[in-house]
Design a protein around this motif. Structure first.
Motif, PDB file in Angstrom:
ATOM      1  N   LEU A   1      15.267 166.446   6.346  1.00 60.58           N
ATOM      2  CA  LEU A   1      15.577 165.871   5.035  1.00 60.58           C
ATOM      3  C   LEU A   1      17.089 165.906   4.846  1.00 60.58           C
ATOM      4  O   LEU A   1      17.698 166.978   4.805  1.00 60.58           O
ATOM      5  N   LYS A   2      17.716 164.731   4.748  1.00 61.18           N
ATOM      6  CA  LYS A   2      19.176 164.649   4.650  1.00 61.18           C
ATOM      7  C   LYS A   2      19.659 164.866   3.223  1.00 61.18           C
ATOM      8  O   LYS A   2      20.650 165.531   2.982  1.00 61.18           O
TER       9      LYS A   2
ATOM     10  N   ILE B   1      18.494 164.560  -1.316  1.00 66.11           N
ATOM     11  CA  ILE B   1      17.623 164.189  -2.429  1.00 66.11           C
ATOM     12  C   ILE B   1      18.518 163.550  -3.484  1.00 66.11           C
ATOM     13  O   ILE B   1      19.510 164.147  -3.904  1.00 66.11           O
TER      14      ILE B   1
ATOM     15  N   THR C   1      18.616 162.102  -7.241  1.00 64.64           N
ATOM     16  CA  THR C   1      17.879 162.048  -8.501  1.00 64.64           C
ATOM     17  C   THR C   1      18.620 161.114  -9.441  1.00 64.64           C
ATOM     18  O   THR C   1      19.785 161.362  -9.765  1.00 64.64           O
TER      19      THR C   1
ATOM     20  N   LEU D   1      19.867 182.703   3.591  1.00 64.73           N
ATOM     21  CA  LEU D   1      19.549 182.114   2.297  1.00 64.73           C
ATOM     22  C   LEU D   1      19.280 183.178   1.244  1.00 64.73           C
ATOM     23  O   LEU D   1      18.214 183.775   1.226  1.00 64.73           O
TER      24      LEU D   1
ATOM     25  N   ASP E   1      21.290 174.074   2.459  1.00 65.66           N
ATOM     26  CA  ASP E   1      20.099 173.776   3.272  1.00 65.66           C
ATOM     27  C   ASP E   1      18.831 174.239   2.577  1.00 65.66           C
ATOM     28  O   ASP E   1      17.791 173.594   2.666  1.00 65.66           O
ATOM     29  N   GLU E   2      18.931 175.381   1.876  1.00 59.45           N
ATOM     30  CA  GLU E   2      17.727 175.931   1.247  1.00 59.45           C
ATOM     31  C   GLU E   2      17.170 174.984   0.195  1.00 59.45           C
ATOM     32  O   GLU E   2      15.970 174.977  -0.067  1.00 59.45           O
ATOM     33  N   LEU E   3      18.054 174.149  -0.415  1.00 61.24           N
ATOM     34  CA  LEU E   3      17.592 173.225  -1.459  1.00 61.24           C
ATOM     35  C   LEU E   3      16.815 172.050  -0.863  1.00 61.24           C
ATOM     36  O   LEU E   3      16.117 171.334  -1.568  1.00 61.24           O
ATOM     37  N   LEU E   4      16.974 171.851   0.451  1.00 60.20           N
ATOM     38  CA  LEU E   4      16.240 170.771   1.133  1.00 60.20           C
ATOM     39  C   LEU E   4      15.032 171.310   1.893  1.00 60.20           C
ATOM     40  O   LEU E   4      14.317 170.569   2.544  1.00 60.20           O
TER      41      LEU E   4
ATOM     42  N   ILE F   1      21.951 163.298  -9.595  1.00 59.71           N
ATOM     43  CA  ILE F   1      22.066 164.589  -8.929  1.00 59.71           C
ATOM     44  C   ILE F   1      21.901 164.339  -7.439  1.00 59.71           C
ATOM     45  O   ILE F   1      20.903 163.747  -7.017  1.00 59.71           O
ATOM     46  N   LEU F   2      22.883 164.751  -6.662  1.00 66.53           N
ATOM     47  CA  LEU F   2      22.806 164.596  -5.209  1.00 66.53           C
ATOM     48  C   LEU F   2      22.579 165.968  -4.597  1.00 66.53           C
ATOM     49  O   LEU F   2      23.370 166.877  -4.825  1.00 66.53           O
ATOM     50  N   THR F   3      21.514 166.104  -3.849  1.00 67.76           N
ATOM     51  CA  THR F   3      21.261 167.386  -3.190  1.00 67.76           C
ATOM     52  C   THR F   3      21.439 167.183  -1.692  1.00 67.76           C
ATOM     53  O   THR F   3      20.737 166.369  -1.095  1.00 67.76           O
ATOM     54  N   VAL F   4      22.395 167.898  -1.113  1.00 65.18           N
ATOM     55  CA  VAL F   4      22.666 167.742   0.327  1.00 65.18           C
ATOM     56  C   VAL F   4      22.698 169.104   1.006  1.00 65.18           C
ATOM     57  O   VAL F   4      22.802 170.138   0.342  1.00 65.18           O
TER      58      VAL F   4
ATOM     59  N   ASN G   1      26.605 170.664   5.126  1.00 61.46           N
ATOM     60  CA  ASN G   1      27.086 169.734   6.139  1.00 61.46           C
ATOM     61  C   ASN G   1      28.333 169.034   5.595  1.00 61.46           C
ATOM     62  O   ASN G   1      28.273 168.338   4.583  1.00 61.46           O
TER      63      ASN G   1
ATOM     64  N   ASP H   1      28.222 165.173   4.943  1.00 63.45           N
ATOM     65  CA  ASP H   1      27.382 164.787   3.804  1.00 63.45           C
ATOM     66  C   ASP H   1      28.039 165.147   2.474  1.00 63.45           C
ATOM     67  O   ASP H   1      27.922 164.414   1.485  1.00 63.45           O
TER      68      ASP H   1
ATOM     69  N   GLU I   1      30.889 162.587   1.851  1.00 62.81           N
ATOM     70  CA  GLU I   1      30.310 161.299   1.435  1.00 62.81           C
ATOM     71  C   GLU I   1      29.827 161.352  -0.013  1.00 62.81           C
ATOM     72  O   GLU I   1      29.990 160.400  -0.774  1.00 62.81           O
TER      73      GLU I   1
ATOM     74  N   ASP J   1      27.399 179.214   7.566  1.00 65.14           N
ATOM     75  CA  ASP J   1      26.815 177.964   7.068  1.00 65.14           C
ATOM     76  C   ASP J   1      27.370 177.551   5.705  1.00 65.14           C
ATOM     77  O   ASP J   1      26.886 176.610   5.102  1.00 65.14           O
ATOM     78  N   ASP J   2      28.386 178.243   5.221  1.00 62.82           N
ATOM     79  CA  ASP J   2      29.025 177.854   3.968  1.00 62.82           C
ATOM     80  C   ASP J   2      30.232 176.969   4.277  1.00 62.82           C
ATOM     81  O   ASP J   2      31.268 177.466   4.691  1.00 62.82           O
TER      82      ASP J   2
END
Lengths: 408, 408
Positions: A36-37, A39, A41, A210, B10-13, B39-42, B45, B48, B51, B74-75
Motif C-alpha cells: 500500500l503506497k 491513502i 482522503t 513501531l 509505515d504503521e499507518l499503512l 489527508i495524505l497518508t504515506v 519513504n 513519497d 511528492e 526508518d524515520d
C-alpha cells in the motif's frame, strides 16, 4: 504490486469519524503482499476525486475508491469516475427493481431519489451490493485496476469479500510475509540501539520499529520465497537481542499470553485495583475463555473498602499511605486470600491529574504480586495524562506478572 | 483558507494503527474555519513524502506533516523536508543537552543514536517538543506554511497547543462553530427519522449524523456571525425532538454526566460486574475526581465469588442461572450493601463468542440497579463480537443509570 486507497467523504475530513474502511483494506492488502503506497482522503468534491484518481494511477497497479456512491446531492463519486473514465451513464432496469424490493421488504415506498442509483457507467463492470442499494464498479485504464465501492463499512466489506478477494488472489503473484514482534515497557530508542547493528546486516528483510501505546512493535517484512523460514530465524535473533522485553508475536496480546500460561498451568488469578480502576480486570477478560482462570476483580477506590473487603491493615494505610508498596502487597495478598486463587495482582498509584505530591508525583504506581510461595512489589513513575497513565499502569502490572510467570 | 495533512509512517499503512493525529488536526482546523482539503497518508519513504509536499503546496495555505521524526533508521521525514526546502542540517548543542536530561530523569543513559535528533534544517523555525525528544519545525515556501510535528500523539498535541494554535488564531479570519449532541442507544435511522423534517428547515446550519460506537452523535456546524446563539437554539430543538436519548454535548462523556449528577447529589456508587469484566468501573474511574463518588467495583467471574463476596443466593444462581435478572438484581443489591454506597449497579450476560444458548444467545445482557428506595433490572440482546459487546453492555448499564438518576 502496489495499491492506493482513495477514501471519499466530507465526514472523513471533519475530525469526527475514523476512516475504518482504509484500515480494513490496508489489512487485506498486507495479507496479499500488495504494497500500500498511500491513502488519500478527500471530500465529496468531483475535482478532488478526479485529481486523486490521476495521482494514484501513476504509482499503483490497483486503486480502491470508497464512499460517495449514495443517492443524495452530496454523493458525487459516480459522476467523478464517469468523467475520469469518459463513461456514459446507462439506466439498469434490473437494479432499480432490486432496490425497490429492498424498500418493500422494510414495508416502505422507495423514495424517487433512489433512481439515480440505477445509472451505471457503460464501461464499468458492476460489483453487486448484496447488503445495500449502491452498486460497486470495476474499471481498467492503462493496466491499472480501479475498484469503486460504497462507504458503508459493512457493504464495502461484503463486496470486497464477494468479488475483489477472488480477483486479488489471481493477480497477486507475490506473497509478502510479515512478522510482528511485541515488546513491553522498553523505550523505542532502547529497542533500536539493541537492534541497530543487526538491522544493518539484513538484506532480505525490511525492519520497522513501531511505537504503539502502551508498547513498541518490531515489524519484519519480506517477499523472499523462503520468507516464512527467514522471518522465523530473524524473529529468533531479535528475541535473543531484546530478551525478556519480547512478549508475543503477530496478533497475540499480552493478556492472551498470560491467559495461556495460566491455563496450561491450571492456575487462577484475582486482581485488586485502585488507580487502574478496573482496567486490568477488563483487559484480562477481553480474552475469550478467561473465566477459566480469572475469578475475581476488586476495585477499591477508597481506604474503607481496602480494609473492609481486602483486609488491608489500617496500620499500613496510616503509616505508609494508600499509595505504597506495603499497601500494594497487602492488597495482592488480600485478594488472593478471599478469592481462593493461586495468584493475587494489585495496583495502587496516582493516575492524575490531581492527587500528586513531591514524593509521590502523578504517574506513580505500585504493583503487588502474590503467588504460591512468592510475593513482590514493583514501583515506577510514568508521565502521561490520566487515561494514558491508567493504560501504562495496567501494562506494567500485566507485564510484571508475565515476567514472573515465565520464570516459574 | 485551505489546509492539507500529510501523515507519515509505515504503521499507518499497515492496517493496524488508527491515524489519530489527522483526526485531532481535522477537529482543530474545523474550529478555526480552515477548510481541510485532503489527508495524505504515506509510508516512511523520502520520495513519497517529497511528492506529497509538492502536491499539497499547490492546493493549500497550510500543510501539516506528522510522523517520521524519530531517531531510528526508518524515520526519514527530516531528511525529506531538508531536501524539499534545500536545507543544511545544523547541530544544536542545546537540543542534545535537553534530550540527555530527559533520559537522566528516567535514570537511563541516552543511547547515542539520539544525537541525530539535534540536527535541524538551517531554514526551519524550531517548534520545541516539551514532552519528547524529536523537535518540530516550521517552514515557509511561496506563501504556504508547513508545520512538521512528531507522530507521537501526545507530543504532537502539546506542540500544536503550545505554538501552532496561536499562529492559526492570527491567520484565520473566520470562526466556524460546532456543537456535538451525544445520544445513547438509539439507532442512526431512528435519530434521522426524528430529525428529518427539522433538518430540511435549517439553512444556516449544517447537520451531520455520525454513528460512533457505542453511540450516535449529531453534529451542528455554522459560520454565521451569531453562530453561538444559533447552535444553542438548534441544540435545544434537537433535544426536544430526541428527548431522553440525548445525554451530553461537545466533549462531555456519559461517565462525566453521571459523575456530575452523583457529585451534586452527594451520592456514592459501587458496581458488581460479570460479563463487562471491569469495563464499567474502568469507565467510571476515567473521570478525574471520581474517587469522590465511586467507592468500589467487584468483578465476579465465577459463581463462587458471586455468592461469597456479593451474597448472591445459591437459589437464584441455580434456579435462574448466573445470567438472569434475578442474579443481576442480587448482585446490585449485594454490592450496594457491602460497600455501604447509595447505589449498586450490576451486569451479567454473555459477551461471547462462546457460552450462548438458544434462550440466552451471545450478546444477552441483564443490568441490575439498586438505589435508595428503588430497584430494577434491564435486559437487552446485542450482536457484536466479544469486545464490542462488552462496550455496548457497559454503555447500556451506564445509560440506564443516567436515565434513572435524571428522573429522581
Amino acid at each position: 504490486m502496489n495499491a492506493c486507497i482513495i477514501s471519499v467523504g466530507d465526514e472523513l475530513l471533519s475530525g469526527s469519524v475514523v476512516n475504518s474502511n482504509s484500515l480494513y483494506l490496508a489489512n487485506q492488502l498486507r495479507d496479499f503482499g500488495i504494497s500500500l503506497k498511500k491513502i488519500l482522503t478527500v471530500g465529496d468534491n468531483e475535482k478532488d476525486i478526479i485529481e486523486s484518481l490521476e495521482s494514484c494511477k501513476k504509482s499503483s497497479n490497483i486503486v480502491f475508491i470508497t464512499g460517495g456512491l449514495g443517492a443524495t446531492h452530496d454523493d458525487v463519486t459516480k459522476n467523478a469516475v464517469a468523467k475520469y473514465f469518459n463513461s456514459q451513464l446507462l439506466f439498469h432496469e434490473d437494479i432499480i427493481r432490486k432496490i425497490r424490493a429492498v424498500f418493500e421488504k422494510r414495508s416502505q415506498k422507495m423514495p424517487d431519489v433512489n433512481k439515480v442509483l440505477a445509472y451505471i457507467p457503460d464501461n464499468a463492470v458492476i460489483l453487486p451490493n448484496t447488503l445495500g442499494t449502491a452498486q460497486g464498479m470495476r474499471f481498467e485504464k492503462d493496466e491499472t485496476i480501479f475498484y469503486v465501492m460504497p462507504g458503508v463499512p459493512a457493504e464495502m466489506k461484503q463486496m470486497f469479500g464477494n468479488v475483489v478477494l477472488q480477483e486479488l488472489n489471481k493477480i497477486s503473484n507475490k506473497k509478502i510475509r510479515t512478522k510482528i514482534i511485541h515488546t513491553a515497557l522498553a523505550p523505542e530508542s532502547e529497542i533500536y540501539s539493541k537492534l541497530e547493528n543487526w538491522i544493518k546486516k539484513q538484506s532480505k528483510i525490511k525492519i520497522s520499529i513501531l511505537p504503539r501505546l502502551p508498547e513498541v512493535d518490531v515489524s519484519l517484512t519480506t517477499d523472499s520465497v523462503d520468507g516464512s523460514k527467514l522471518l522465523q530465524n530473524a524473529a529468533n535473533e531479535v528475541k535473543v537481542l531484546l530478551g525478556n522485553a519480547v512478549y508475543a508475536y503477530d496478533s497475540e496480546t499480552l493478556e492472551q499470553v498470560i491467559g495461556k500460561i495460566l491455563s496450561e498451568n491450571h492456575k487462577t488469578i484475582a486482581v485488586a485495583e485502585s488507580c487502574t480502576g478496573g482496567m486490568i480486570a477488563n483487559r484480562l477478560t477481553n480474552v475469550s475463555g478467561s473465566s477459566q482462570y480469572f475469578k475475581m476483580g476488586i476495585v477499591t477506590y477508597c481506604n474503607e473498602s481496602k480494609s473492609a473487603i481486602l483486609g488491608v491493615k489500617e496500620n499500613a494505610l496510616k503509616k505508609y499511605g494508600a499509595v505504597s508498596k506495603e499497601t500494594a502487597l497487602e492488597m495482592a495478598e488480600g485478594v488472593r486470600k478471599i478469592s481462593g486463587c493461586d495468584i493475587g495482582l494489585s495496583s495502587t498509584g496516582i493516575a492524575g491529574p490531581l492527587g500528586g505530591s513531591e514524593l509521590k508525583p502523578v504517574g506513580t504506581i505500585f504493583i503487588g504480586l502474590s503467588l504460591y510461595g512468592f510475593s513482590e512489589t514493583y514501583h515506577k513513575v510514568f508521565t502521561g495524562n490520566r487515561e494514558t497513565n491508567k493504560l501504562l499502569f495496567s501494562q506494567y502490572a500485566l507485564n510484571q506478572l508475565r515476567l514472573v510467570l515465565h520464570c516459574r
